[in-house]
Write a protein that holds these residues in place. Sequence first.
Motif, PDB file in Angstrom:
ATOM      1  N   UNK A  63       3.686  49.980  32.340  1.00 54.13           N
ATOM      2  CA  UNK A  63       4.681  50.729  31.585  1.00 54.13           C
ATOM      3  C   UNK A  63       6.084  50.219  31.928  1.00 54.13           C
ATOM      4  N   UNK A  64       7.093  50.914  31.437  1.00 54.42           N
ATOM      5  CA  UNK A  64       8.477  50.467  31.614  1.00 54.42           C
ATOM      6  C   UNK A  64       8.928  50.398  33.068  1.00 54.42           C
ATOM      7  N   UNK A  65       8.310  51.218  33.939  1.00 52.33           N
ATOM      8  CA  UNK A  65       8.716  51.182  35.356  1.00 52.33           C
ATOM      9  C   UNK A  65       7.751  50.360  36.216  1.00 52.33           C
ATOM     10  N   UNK A  66       6.844  49.648  35.552  1.00 50.90           N
ATOM     11  CA  UNK A  66       5.973  48.722  36.268  1.00 50.90           C
ATOM     12  C   UNK A  66       4.651  49.288  36.753  1.00 50.90           C
ATOM     13  N   UNK A  67       4.347  50.541  36.398  1.00 53.04           N
ATOM     14  CA  UNK A  67       3.068  51.121  36.810  1.00 53.04           C
ATOM     15  C   UNK A  67       1.962  50.682  35.859  1.00 53.04           C
ATOM     16  N   UNK A  68       0.776  50.382  36.385  1.00 50.94           N
ATOM     17  CA  UNK A  68      -0.329  49.915  35.540  1.00 50.94           C
ATOM     18  C   UNK A  68      -0.725  50.936  34.477  1.00 50.94           C
ATOM     19  N   UNK A  69      -1.016  50.423  33.286  1.00 46.96           N
ATOM     20  CA  UNK A  69      -1.497  51.261  32.190  1.00 46.96           C
ATOM     21  C   UNK A  69      -3.017  51.167  32.055  1.00 46.96           C
ATOM     22  N   UNK A  70      -3.621  50.196  32.728  1.00 46.09           N
ATOM     23  CA  UNK A  70      -5.064  50.004  32.656  1.00 46.09           C
ATOM     24  C   UNK A  70      -5.674  50.384  34.000  1.00 46.09           C
ATOM     25  N   UNK A  71      -6.948  50.793  33.963  1.00 40.52           N
ATOM     26  CA  UNK A  71      -7.584  51.187  35.222  1.00 40.52           C
ATOM     27  C   UNK A  71      -7.921  49.943  36.044  1.00 40.52           C
ATOM     28  N   UNK A  72      -7.878  50.104  37.354  1.00 38.67           N
ATOM     29  CA  UNK A  72      -8.054  48.970  38.251  1.00 38.67           C
ATOM     30  C   UNK A  72      -8.628  49.450  39.577  1.00 38.67           C
ATOM     31  N   UNK A  73      -9.004  48.506  40.409  1.00 36.36           N
ATOM     32  CA  UNK A  73      -9.503  48.831  41.740  1.00 36.36           C
ATOM     33  C   UNK A  73      -9.554  47.588  42.609  1.00 36.36           C
ATOM     34  N   UNK A  74      -9.814  47.825  43.885  1.00 35.57           N
ATOM     35  CA  UNK A  74      -9.902  46.742  44.868  1.00 35.57           C
ATOM     36  C   UNK A  74     -11.156  46.931  45.700  1.00 35.57           C
ATOM     37  N   UNK A  75     -11.656  45.853  46.283  1.00 36.16           N
ATOM     38  CA  UNK A  75     -12.809  45.965  47.171  1.00 36.16           C
ATOM     39  C   UNK A  75     -12.481  46.936  48.298  1.00 36.16           C
TER      40      UNK A  75
END
Length: 101
Positions: free
Chosen positions: A58-70
């Motif tokens: 978004x405009x402030x740099x937060x992800x709009x798509x879902x994500x994850x890490x190991x």
Amino acid sequence: AGLYNEAKKFPEPNQALRNLKGKPANKKCIIKTDKLPFGDYALAVMHDKNKSGDMDSNLIGLPKEIYGFSNNKRPVFGPPRFKACRFVIDKPVVKIRITLK
């Protein structure tokens, strides 16, 4: 999914050892790869719903798509470090489960 084996490259775009893809079905996605040498790895995963090839934000740099890490590590003021997401491949088959948020 980006598979990394170097801390200095994790989780930078276009720096993964391998970029892996899978097709989600029933809220699950199985991704396989082979011929990896034993060692330390980390995964950064996203559901690229619009198939743009990039993590949309978004405009402030937060992800709009879902994500994850190991290791299901969550970001705190930026992405987690390789060490926090590290897992070891030390046998022919290693299964990693990541919950996307």
